[in-house]
Scaffold this motif. Structure first.
Motif, PDB file in Angstrom:
ATOM      1  N   GLU A 160      38.207 -43.182  11.722  1.00  0.00           N
ATOM      2  CA  GLU A 160      37.080 -42.749  10.924  1.00  0.00           C
ATOM      3  C   GLU A 160      36.278 -43.938  10.398  1.00  0.00           C
ATOM      4  O   GLU A 160      35.057 -43.891  10.296  1.00  0.00           O
ATOM      5  N   ALA A 161      36.986 -45.012  10.082  1.00  0.00           N
ATOM      6  CA  ALA A 161      36.311 -46.192   9.535  1.00  0.00           C
ATOM      7  C   ALA A 161      35.540 -46.964  10.613  1.00  0.00           C
ATOM      8  O   ALA A 161      34.567 -47.650  10.305  1.00  0.00           O
ATOM      9  N   HIS A 162      35.954 -46.848  11.870  1.00  0.00           N
ATOM     10  CA  HIS A 162      35.392 -47.750  12.885  1.00  0.00           C
ATOM     11  C   HIS A 162      34.750 -47.066  14.079  1.00  0.00           C
ATOM     12  O   HIS A 162      34.334 -47.733  15.018  1.00  0.00           O
ATOM     13  N   TRP A 163      34.669 -45.751  14.053  1.00  0.00           N
ATOM     14  CA  TRP A 163      34.166 -45.085  15.257  1.00  0.00           C
ATOM     15  C   TRP A 163      32.715 -45.414  15.548  1.00  0.00           C
ATOM     16  O   TRP A 163      32.299 -45.472  16.693  1.00  0.00           O
ATOM     17  N   ARG A 164      31.939 -45.691  14.480  1.00  0.00           N
ATOM     18  CA  ARG A 164      30.532 -45.990  14.711  1.00  0.00           C
ATOM     19  C   ARG A 164      30.345 -47.302  15.468  1.00  0.00           C
ATOM     20  O   ARG A 164      29.514 -47.394  16.378  1.00  0.00           O
ATOM     21  N   SER A 165      31.128 -48.306  15.086  1.00  0.00           N
ATOM     22  CA  SER A 165      30.961 -49.584  15.791  1.00  0.00           C
ATOM     23  C   SER A 165      31.491 -49.472  17.219  1.00  0.00           C
ATOM     24  O   SER A 165      30.931 -50.063  18.144  1.00  0.00           O
ATOM     25  N   ALA A 166      32.559 -48.682  17.413  1.00  0.00           N
ATOM     26  CA  ALA A 166      33.050 -48.453  18.777  1.00  0.00           C
ATOM     27  C   ALA A 166      31.963 -47.777  19.612  1.00  0.00           C
ATOM     28  O   ALA A 166      31.724 -48.139  20.765  1.00  0.00           O
ATOM     29  N   TYR A 167      31.282 -46.813  18.989  1.00  0.00           N
ATOM     30  CA  TYR A 167      30.241 -46.099  19.718  1.00  0.00           C
ATOM     31  C   TYR A 167      29.063 -47.018  20.056  1.00  0.00           C
ATOM     32  O   TYR A 167      28.528 -46.966  21.158  1.00  0.00           O
ATOM     33  N   ARG A 168      28.689 -47.847  19.083  1.00  0.00           N
ATOM     34  CA  ARG A 168      27.563 -48.760  19.347  1.00  0.00           C
ATOM     35  C   ARG A 168      27.863 -49.665  20.544  1.00  0.00           C
ATOM     36  O   ARG A 168      27.035 -49.839  21.428  1.00  0.00           O
ATOM     37  N   PHE A 169      29.070 -50.207  20.558  1.00  0.00           N
ATOM     38  CA  PHE A 169      29.469 -51.089  21.662  1.00  0.00           C
ATOM     39  C   PHE A 169      29.444 -50.307  22.988  1.00  0.00           C
ATOM     40  O   PHE A 169      28.868 -50.756  23.982  1.00  0.00           O
ATOM     41  N   ALA A 170      30.044 -49.120  22.973  1.00  0.00           N
ATOM     42  CA  ALA A 170      30.108 -48.302  24.189  1.00  0.00           C
ATOM     43  C   ALA A 170      28.708 -47.920  24.658  1.00  0.00           C
ATOM     44  O   ALA A 170      28.410 -47.936  25.853  1.00  0.00           O
ATOM     45  N   TYR A 171      27.846 -47.606  23.701  1.00  0.00           N
ATOM     46  CA  TYR A 171      26.482 -47.202  24.059  1.00  0.00           C
ATOM     47  C   TYR A 171      25.729 -48.348  24.723  1.00  0.00           C
ATOM     48  O   TYR A 171      25.047 -48.163  25.732  1.00  0.00           O
ATOM     49  N   ARG A 172      25.868 -49.546  24.175  1.00  0.00           N
ATOM     50  CA  ARG A 172      25.154 -50.690  24.747  1.00  0.00           C
ATOM     51  C   ARG A 172      25.747 -51.090  26.093  1.00  0.00           C
ATOM     52  O   ARG A 172      25.045 -51.622  26.944  1.00  0.00           O
ATOM     53  N   LEU A 173      27.030 -50.864  26.264  1.00  0.00           N
ATOM     54  CA  LEU A 173      27.657 -51.188  27.553  1.00  0.00           C
ATOM     55  C   LEU A 173      27.224 -50.221  28.640  1.00  0.00           C
ATOM     56  O   LEU A 173      26.916 -50.615  29.762  1.00  0.00           O
ATOM     57  N   THR A 174      27.210 -48.927  28.299  1.00  0.00           N
ATOM     58  CA  THR A 174      26.946 -47.917  29.322  1.00  0.00           C
ATOM     59  C   THR A 174      25.462 -47.549  29.404  1.00  0.00           C
ATOM     60  O   THR A 174      25.008 -47.102  30.455  1.00  0.00           O
ATOM     61  N   GLY A 175      24.759 -47.704  28.293  1.00  0.00           N
ATOM     62  CA  GLY A 175      23.343 -47.351  28.273  1.00  0.00           C
ATOM     63  C   GLY A 175      23.101 -45.850  28.308  1.00  0.00           C
ATOM     64  O   GLY A 175      22.028 -45.399  28.673  1.00  0.00           O
ATOM     65  N   ASN A 176      24.120 -45.078  27.927  1.00  0.00           N
ATOM     66  CA  ASN A 176      24.015 -43.633  28.074  1.00  0.00           C
ATOM     67  C   ASN A 176      24.887 -42.948  27.030  1.00  0.00           C
ATOM     68  O   ASN A 176      26.085 -43.218  26.951  1.00  0.00           O
ATOM     69  N   PRO A 177      24.295 -42.050  26.199  1.00  0.00           N
ATOM     70  CA  PRO A 177      25.057 -41.470  25.083  1.00  0.00           C
ATOM     71  C   PRO A 177      26.301 -40.692  25.510  1.00  0.00           C
ATOM     72  O   PRO A 177      27.343 -40.809  24.864  1.00  0.00           O
ATOM     73  N   GLU A 178      26.200 -39.905  26.584  1.00  0.00           N
ATOM     74  CA  GLU A 178      27.360 -39.096  27.002  1.00  0.00           C
ATOM     75  C   GLU A 178      28.489 -39.983  27.499  1.00  0.00           C
ATOM     76  O   GLU A 178      29.649 -39.797  27.142  1.00  0.00           O
ATOM     77  N   GLU A 179      28.111 -40.940  28.325  1.00  0.00           N
ATOM     78  CA  GLU A 179      29.134 -41.826  28.865  1.00  0.00           C
ATOM     79  C   GLU A 179      29.768 -42.652  27.750  1.00  0.00           C
ATOM     80  O   GLU A 179      30.969 -42.903  27.756  1.00  0.00           O
ATOM     81  N   ALA A 180      28.933 -43.018  26.771  1.00  0.00           N
ATOM     82  CA  ALA A 180      29.444 -43.793  25.641  1.00  0.00           C
ATOM     83  C   ALA A 180      30.474 -42.976  24.861  1.00  0.00           C
ATOM     84  O   ALA A 180      31.559 -43.471  24.526  1.00  0.00           O
ATOM     85  N   ALA A 181      30.149 -41.707  24.595  1.00  0.00           N
ATOM     86  CA  ALA A 181      31.076 -40.850  23.853  1.00  0.00           C
ATOM     87  C   ALA A 181      32.389 -40.682  24.625  1.00  0.00           C
ATOM     88  O   ALA A 181      33.478 -40.751  24.053  1.00  0.00           O
ATOM     89  N   ASP A 182      32.273 -40.499  25.925  1.00  0.00           N
ATOM     90  CA  ASP A 182      33.458 -40.388  26.783  1.00  0.00           C
ATOM     91  C   ASP A 182      34.324 -41.627  26.699  1.00  0.00           C
ATOM     92  O   ASP A 182      35.550 -41.554  26.602  1.00  0.00           O
ATOM     93  N   LEU A 183      33.646 -42.758  26.770  1.00  0.00           N
ATOM     94  CA  LEU A 183      34.352 -44.034  26.756  1.00  0.00           C
ATOM     95  C   LEU A 183      35.073 -44.239  25.425  1.00  0.00           C
ATOM     96  O   LEU A 183      36.230 -44.676  25.388  1.00  0.00           O
ATOM     97  N   VAL A 184      34.396 -43.897  24.330  1.00  0.00           N
ATOM     98  CA  VAL A 184      35.014 -44.037  23.011  1.00  0.00           C
ATOM     99  C   VAL A 184      36.245 -43.136  22.923  1.00  0.00           C
ATOM    100  O   VAL A 184      37.297 -43.540  22.420  1.00  0.00           O
ATOM    101  N   GLN A 185      36.114 -41.925  23.442  1.00  0.00           N
ATOM    102  CA  GLN A 185      37.248 -41.005  23.378  1.00  0.00           C
ATOM    103  C   GLN A 185      38.424 -41.515  24.218  1.00  0.00           C
ATOM    104  O   GLN A 185      39.572 -41.491  23.780  1.00  0.00           O
ATOM    105  N   GLU A 186      38.104 -41.976  25.409  1.00  0.00           N
ATOM    106  CA  GLU A 186      39.157 -42.525  26.268  1.00  0.00           C
ATOM    107  C   GLU A 186      39.866 -43.682  25.564  1.00  0.00           C
ATOM    108  O   GLU A 186      41.096 -43.776  25.571  1.00  0.00           O
ATOM    109  N   ALA A 187      39.064 -44.552  24.940  1.00  0.00           N
ATOM    110  CA  ALA A 187      39.639 -45.709  24.258  1.00  0.00           C
ATOM    111  C   ALA A 187      40.459 -45.275  23.040  1.00  0.00           C
ATOM    112  O   ALA A 187      41.467 -45.906  22.711  1.00  0.00           O
ATOM    113  N   ALA A 188      40.045 -44.187  22.396  1.00  0.00           N
ATOM    114  CA  ALA A 188      40.804 -43.695  21.234  1.00  0.00           C
ATOM    115  C   ALA A 188      42.157 -43.141  21.692  1.00  0.00           C
ATOM    116  O   ALA A 188      43.177 -43.375  21.039  1.00  0.00           O
TER     117      ALA A 188
END
Lengths: 145, 193
Positions: free
Chosen positions: B27-55
């Protein structure tokens, strides 16, 4: 001094040792092209820092908080009678296939015959094997004369 | 029997504690994980997927997380690994080597034009430029220039020496400078930001 390349980025970031920073500064005093690069890098840094952060869908947090420790193994609740029936059916299929095997040849038959002989010779030890082998060899297993 | 039951109960309680702690950290860090994932993938859905996989990965490995160290860095590291695995699996993008990129090849009039820049959000053009970088260069630029990590922290997330961070960062920046030339010049003239 040659153009300091990636030291320029380090310089802009304040990530160099005092010695390195002094060297770069001395180079910059004499090199307009590196001064140009440094100004560009500073501008680029400000530009990138100004990019608005993306906003995640709050629904994602809900999904994250339900994180499961990975794929679970599902145990099937099969009644015992069904398991026995399935095993019997499988066995029937397998033996049907075995009896339809073409007759084996050469050394394999020789090997199997040897086993069959030994097994029939000592039936108490391997009665099951003997009958199985005589079935798949499709010919009478001879006792030792 | 009672001792055994007690041990089981305390083990269960331990698992619950770990789960609660994990949730708190996520809960404390999901936003920064998402920001990183979003900039890496360039795509909101893929970023969310990636964050979930990493979680999920982080949850499985949570017993190896050392309390007192930074969870966000640890999680980003796992996330970056997942991302690298994904890009290897997908292999559908072909990357242009940095040396081959000349500015005019990628920069289109609309995002090299400072006047348009003043009205336009930066997000699109910058993301397109990031997308054009090879992933390992993109990751460094995102961590240092967008997320504000030190070279050492970025090196820990990316599992490479700080010297590699510095050289990749520099080459990545030089490419971005060309692709975002219009913005860079406008900033230097004081017309932006």
């Amino acid at each position: 001094m040659r153009h300091p390349q990636d030291l320029l980025s380090g310089y802009v970031d304040g990530a160099l040792s005092a010695h390195e920073a002094a060297e770069v500064a001395a180079h910059l005093a004499e090199c307009p092209s590196c001064r140009e690069t440094v100004s560009d890098l500073r501008a680029l840094r400000r530009l990138l820092a100004a990019v608005p952060p993306p906003d995640p869908d709050p629904e994602l947090l809900a999904r994250l908080l339900q994180v499961d420790p990975g794929p679970r193994r599902h145990r099937l609740n099969v009644p015992r009678w069904l398991a026995v029936a399935a095993a019997t059916a499988l066995l029937a299929v397998v033996s049907a296939r075995v009896s339809h095997l073409p007759p084996a040849s050469g050394p394999v038959v020789q090997e199997l015959r040897e086993h069959a002989r030994l097994a029939t010779h000592a039936p108490l030890n391997d009665l099951g094997l003997a009958s199985f082998l005589s079935a798949i060899l499709q010919e009478p297993v001879e006792d030792n004369p | 029997m009672e001792a055994e039951a007690g041990a089981l109960a305390s083990q269960a309680a331990g698992t619950e504690d770990a789960q609660a702690e994990f949730s708190r950290l996520v809960e404390a860090h999901w936003r920064s994980a998402y920001r990183f994932a979003y900039r890496l993938t360039g795509n909101p859905e893929e970023a969310a997927d990636l964050v979930q996989e990493a979680a999920e990965e982080a949850f499985r490995a949570f017993s190896r997380f050392r309390p007192g160290t930074r969870f966000d860095r640890w999680w980003l590291r796992i996330l970056y690994n997942s991302f690298v695995d994904r890009t290897r699996r997908q292999r559908r993008q072909s990357y242009v080597p940095l040396d081959d990129l000349s500015g005019d090849m990628r920069v289109t009039a609309s995002w090299a034009d400072p006047e348009a820049a003043l009205e336009q959000q930066l997000d699109g053009p910058v993301q397109r430029a990031l997308d054009a970088l090879p992933p390992e260069f993109r990751a460094v630029v995102v961590l240092v220039d967008l997320e504000g990590l030190s070279y050492e922290d970025a090196a820990r997330v990316l599992r490479c020496p700080p010297g590699t961070v510095r050289s990749r960062l520099h080459r990545g920046r030089l490419a971005l400078r060309e692709w975002l030339r219009g913005y860079v010049d406008a900033l230097r003239r004081g017309e932006l930001g």
